[in-house]
Write a protein that holds these residues in place. Sequence first.
Motif, PDB file in Angstrom:
ATOM      1  N   PHE A  27       0.866  -1.133   0.144  1.00  0.00           N
ATOM      2  CA  PHE A  27      -0.050  -0.051  -0.009  1.00  0.00           C
ATOM      3  C   PHE A  27       0.928   1.343   0.005  1.00  0.00           C
ATOM      4  O   PHE A  27       0.293   2.337  -0.281  1.00  0.00           O
ATOM      5  CB  PHE A  27      -0.990  -0.123   1.140  1.00  0.00           C
TER       6      PHE A  27
ATOM      7  N   PRO B 137       1.902   1.388  -5.250  1.00  0.00           N
ATOM      8  CA  PRO B 137       1.620   2.325  -6.185  1.00  0.00           C
ATOM      9  C   PRO B 137       2.888   3.423  -6.885  1.00  0.00           C
ATOM     10  O   PRO B 137       2.656   3.841  -7.872  1.00  0.00           O
ATOM     11  CB  PRO B 137       0.525   3.279  -5.264  1.00  0.00           C
TER      12      PRO B 137
ATOM     13  N   GLY C 101       2.645   2.543 -10.464  1.00  0.00           N
ATOM     14  CA  GLY C 101       1.778   3.240 -11.079  1.00  0.00           C
ATOM     15  C   GLY C 101       0.453   2.931 -10.719  1.00  0.00           C
ATOM     16  O   GLY C 101       0.038   1.839 -10.426  1.00  0.00           O
ATOM     17  N   TRP C 102      -0.697   4.158 -10.645  1.00  0.00           N
ATOM     18  CA  TRP C 102      -1.988   3.425 -10.248  1.00  0.00           C
ATOM     19  C   TRP C 102      -2.657   2.393 -10.974  1.00  0.00           C
ATOM     20  O   TRP C 102      -3.135   1.341 -10.669  1.00  0.00           O
ATOM     21  CB  TRP C 102      -2.643   4.750 -10.008  1.00  0.00           C
TER      22      TRP C 102
ATOM     23  N   ARG D  10      -3.482  -1.323  -9.530  1.00  0.00           N
ATOM     24  CA  ARG D  10      -4.960  -1.635  -9.599  1.00  0.00           C
ATOM     25  C   ARG D  10      -5.142  -2.884 -10.123  1.00  0.00           C
ATOM     26  O   ARG D  10      -5.712  -4.003  -9.650  1.00  0.00           O
ATOM     27  CB  ARG D  10      -5.949  -0.657  -9.994  1.00  0.00           C
TER      28      ARG D  10
ATOM     29  N   SER E  70     -14.476   1.062  -5.173  1.00  0.00           N
ATOM     30  CA  SER E  70     -13.144   1.868  -5.245  1.00  0.00           C
ATOM     31  C   SER E  70     -12.942   2.851  -3.931  1.00  0.00           C
ATOM     32  O   SER E  70     -11.749   2.904  -3.327  1.00  0.00           O
ATOM     33  CB  SER E  70     -13.227   2.811  -6.329  1.00  0.00           C
TER      34      SER E  70
ATOM     35  N   GLY F  10     -10.000   2.532  -1.114  1.00  0.00           N
ATOM     36  CA  GLY F  10      -9.321   3.780  -0.647  1.00  0.00           C
ATOM     37  C   GLY F  10      -9.167   3.789   0.995  1.00  0.00           C
ATOM     38  O   GLY F  10      -8.244   4.217   1.380  1.00  0.00           O
TER      39      GLY F  10
END
Lengths: 203, 203
Positions: B112, B116, B120-121, B125, B159, B163
């Motif tokens: 976590f 990212p 990268g995002w 994901r 989502s 988060g």
Amino acid sequence: MAEVKSRRGEYTEATRRALLDAAARLFTERGFARTSLDDVAADARVTKGAIYHHFSSKTGLFEVLFDEVEEQENDRARAAFAAASDPALGVLAALDQFLLACSEPEYGALVFREAPLALGWDAWRRCEEKYSYALLTDMLVALADAGRIPRHAGEALPSIAFGMLGAAGQLLIRTPPQDRERVRAECRLPFVALLAGLSSTTA
Amino acid sequence: MAEVKSRRGEYTEATRRALLDAAARLFTERGFARTSLDDVAADARVTKGAIYHHFSSKTGLFEVLFDEVEEQENDRARAAFAAASDPALGVLAALDQFLLACSEPEYGALVFREAPLALGWDAWRRCEEKYSYALLTDMLVALADAGRIPRHAGEALPSIAFGMLGAAGQLLIRTPPQDRERVRAECRLPFVALLAGLSSTTA
DNA sequence: TCAGTCACATACCCCGAGTATGTTCCCGAC
DNA sequence: GTCGGGAACATACTCGGGGTATGTGACTGA
């Protein structure tokens, strides 16, 4: 002579603006990591020397950009919150303003997508403490003052709520424009539910 | 000859493990960006050539590490969810397992905090869709099946819930060990409130 | 008019990811 | 027994990009 002096100042300010605008465009389109400083300089019709004359580093340039974008948006969200008669309504108004800002091309991409990658988590949070994070904690205090939620010690609730905002913003960024209105509506739901759930445990 | 062959295989597997262990240590301690491949190789008593023999790239090495750590933890969380009699209790059990895992040194930091930044995002994901994100959506479906929350279309709720998990994990990472138990308790609150708020709008 | 400084441009350094090429060892085939 | 070949690395190199050091022309103030 003040005129001539200001003329010169205007010119240098113009290149500074051109650099910031070019950086904003390229960072949102290609991302921070995939755009070199030469790219930014070329887009602004100058060279890398100009960048290092006006800014301290690549991340320094990004931080200035971040402050510009975030301060402007934060003022609007804070105004939306303050304009409401009730703090609970104000929170929803600020949320709507935030979701709307994330639907625009630059704000969400720079502040919630690129900023953590460019600055790292710690620096990003330090930068946000003046803006979204501060507004969020202020709103939580106002809600607690109004008795709408219990008073929480600790940083868990604001941190997690901030994480919710980031997730919503990132979702909007990668949502095609024609679907954004629907997604914004869907995004409001978890926040409303969280508020309801928190207020129900007030007693 | 199978023995000799396996002996050779053991040796190469040993260097692979040494590389993964070194990478896990250095990535959690110094971060992905601030550790070079030469650092990893030196820590594993080999050179960069060994890394590119076993892995495709720096991010490829990280992805293998990510899969190892995340699969192991995801199994535990899923088991905790499945063991509970009620899906709502199962969600809390899985959450506790997750918060506990984030209190350990490597899991939260790699999955976590660094992931990212390293991947990268989008790639992050995509990697998570097999693990935490999949478990989360499964749990939401189970809750809806049990009538504990309304059935939601769209990706906003998972989502945003994801988060929340990330924010909680990151908060635990930067919390000193002696305070983590208290922070874990504080972190449960927003999730419980969200569940309560969602279930109250079921009618 | 001339020293000094601002606002850049140019040329360079250096680190680190990725690549190309050795080198050694083992293994199976003849 | 040896010899071709591939696996498992080591070594040497390229290259892109952030950062720096230095040059330069224009303006300004004395």
